[in-house]
Design an enzyme around this catalytic site. Structure first.
Site, mmCIF file in Angstrom:
data_model
loop_
_atom_site.group_PDB
_atom_site.id
_atom_site.type_symbol
_atom_site.label_atom_id
_atom_site.label_comp_id
_atom_site.label_asym_id
_atom_site.label_seq_id
_atom_site.Cartn_x
_atom_site.Cartn_y
_atom_site.Cartn_z
ATOM 1 N N LEU A 67 -81.409 31.838 27.525
ATOM 2 C CA LEU A 67 -82.678 32.500 27.177
ATOM 3 C C LEU A 67 -83.150 32.106 25.786
ATOM 4 C CD1 LEU A 67 -81.896 35.996 28.682
ATOM 5 C CD2 LEU A 67 -83.764 34.489 29.401
ATOM 6 N N LYS A 68 -82.226 31.944 24.852
ATOM 7 C CA LYS A 68 -82.601 31.560 23.488
ATOM 8 C C LYS A 68 -83.248 30.173 23.464
ATOM 9 C CE LYS A 68 -82.628 30.928 19.010
ATOM 10 N NZ LYS A 68 -83.740 31.397 18.184
ATOM 11 N N VAL A 69 -82.661 29.235 24.190
ATOM 12 C CA VAL A 69 -83.238 27.892 24.259
ATOM 13 C C VAL A 69 -84.640 27.952 24.850
ATOM 14 C CG1 VAL A 69 -83.025 25.677 25.460
ATOM 15 C CG2 VAL A 69 -81.051 26.656 24.288
#
Length: 322
Positions: free
Chosen positions: A166-168
């Site tokens: 999700l961060k990417v």
């Protein structure tokens, strides 16, 4: 709880500062002795090696510039990991690598939690940044008091790997926003529209975004300083592109973004500030896209407050990881 922190750079130093400011027993480690000395002067402790750090602490946070750097540190800490220890990864890293390292920690009896942050260095500095946390529910609840000191909004994303994925994705979206803001600002300048008026029009309209309301300000100031560089953007959007390729998704915009940043790095260097990707268009048009009245760096005007867990829409209770 005794906390260790490895990596006192642009983001890590601010996160570690939140722990120290809020009274945590903190021991720090970094390759830059000046950064370490600054923390020691404020009351932190230090040690000589990652293994010594894990031995001295209950939980150790890593916040490092690459998966390779993180692997070196975590593997060096492994001999000191047991069932009482926790490794917390706050870098933006590869999903496969964070899973591999988490498995190594688990084999030694320890627990692992990936908890990358989002929201900019200025919010990391005030403890108001957002945090994604991937781990089993028991480890999440054990570390929630620490996470809600480090950040304002904490989302339990599921098992190890989910938070990094999700961060990417969010960094990809932020980069797409940056590039479209650059094109909008340069085009409005070329069309003869006042840039202060342009900024406000974007801000109050359906075209606004977090990136516009923050990064556009330092772009227009001319400093372009958000403490983030082109090589880090290239890493993040490259990770997203790899996720898509592995999943068989034929993206069209993402490869172009990678190409744009490769060109920016070739022109201006990998350590150039990321908002200066606008220079490609300034150079091509001969325009100076700056305006008066904007700050040279971002500051967070929200007061520091204790954070809280964010529950996804439609869920009446937290997700229990398998």
């Amino acid at each position: 709880m005794k906390m260790g922190f490895v990596g006192l750079g642009n983001v890590g130093g601010k996160l570690a500062g939140s722990l120290l400011r809020n009274g945590f027993d903190l021991t720090v480690l970094d390759l830059n002795p000046e950064l370490v000395a600054g923390f020691v002067a404020k009351g932190a402790k230090t040690v000589g090696t990652p293994a010594e750090l894990m031995r001295a602490c209950d939980a150790v946070i890593t916040c490092l510039p690459s998966p390779a750097a993180c692997a070196i540190v975590v593997e060096a800490m492994l001999p000191e990991v047991d069932e009482t220890k926790i490794w917390m990864e706050m870098s933006t890293t590869e999903v496969s690598e964070v899973k591999r390292l988490a498995d190594l920690v688990a084999q030694k009896g320890g627990a692992a939690i990936e908890c990358p942050v989002s929201g900019g260095c200025h919010r990391a500095d005030t403890g108001n940044i957002s945090i994604f946390a991937g781990c089993d529910r028991a480890t999440f609840e054990r570390m929630l008091p620490t996470l809600t000191t480090l950040g304002r909004r904490v989302l339990h994303t599921g098992e190890i790997g989910s938070a990094s994925t999700l961060k990417v994705m969010t960094n990809y979206l932020a980069t797409a926003n940056l590039l479209t803001c650059c094109e909008a600002l340069v085009t409005m300048k070329a069309a003869g529209i006042d840039l202060n008026t342009t900024y406000e029009a974007m801000k109050i309209s359906s075209g606004t975004s977090f990136v516009h309301e923050t990064e556009s300000q330092v772009i227009l100031n001319g400093s372009r300083d958000i403490s983030f560089t082109m090589d880090l953007v290239k890493k993040d959007i490259g990770l997203f592109q790899q996720l898509a390729e592995d999943a068989g998704v034929p993206l069209e915009i993402s490869p172009l973004m990678v190409e744009i940043f490769n060109d920016g790095i070739a022109r201006y260097g990998e350590r150039e500030l990321s908002p200066n990707i606008i220079r490609r268009l300034e150079d091509a048009t001969g325009l100076d896209v700056t305006a008066s009245g904007f700050p040279s760096e971002l500051t967070d005007d929200e007061p520091e407050e204790q954070g809280y867990e964010v529950i996804p829409t439609g869920l009446s209770k937290p997700v229990l990881a398998e």
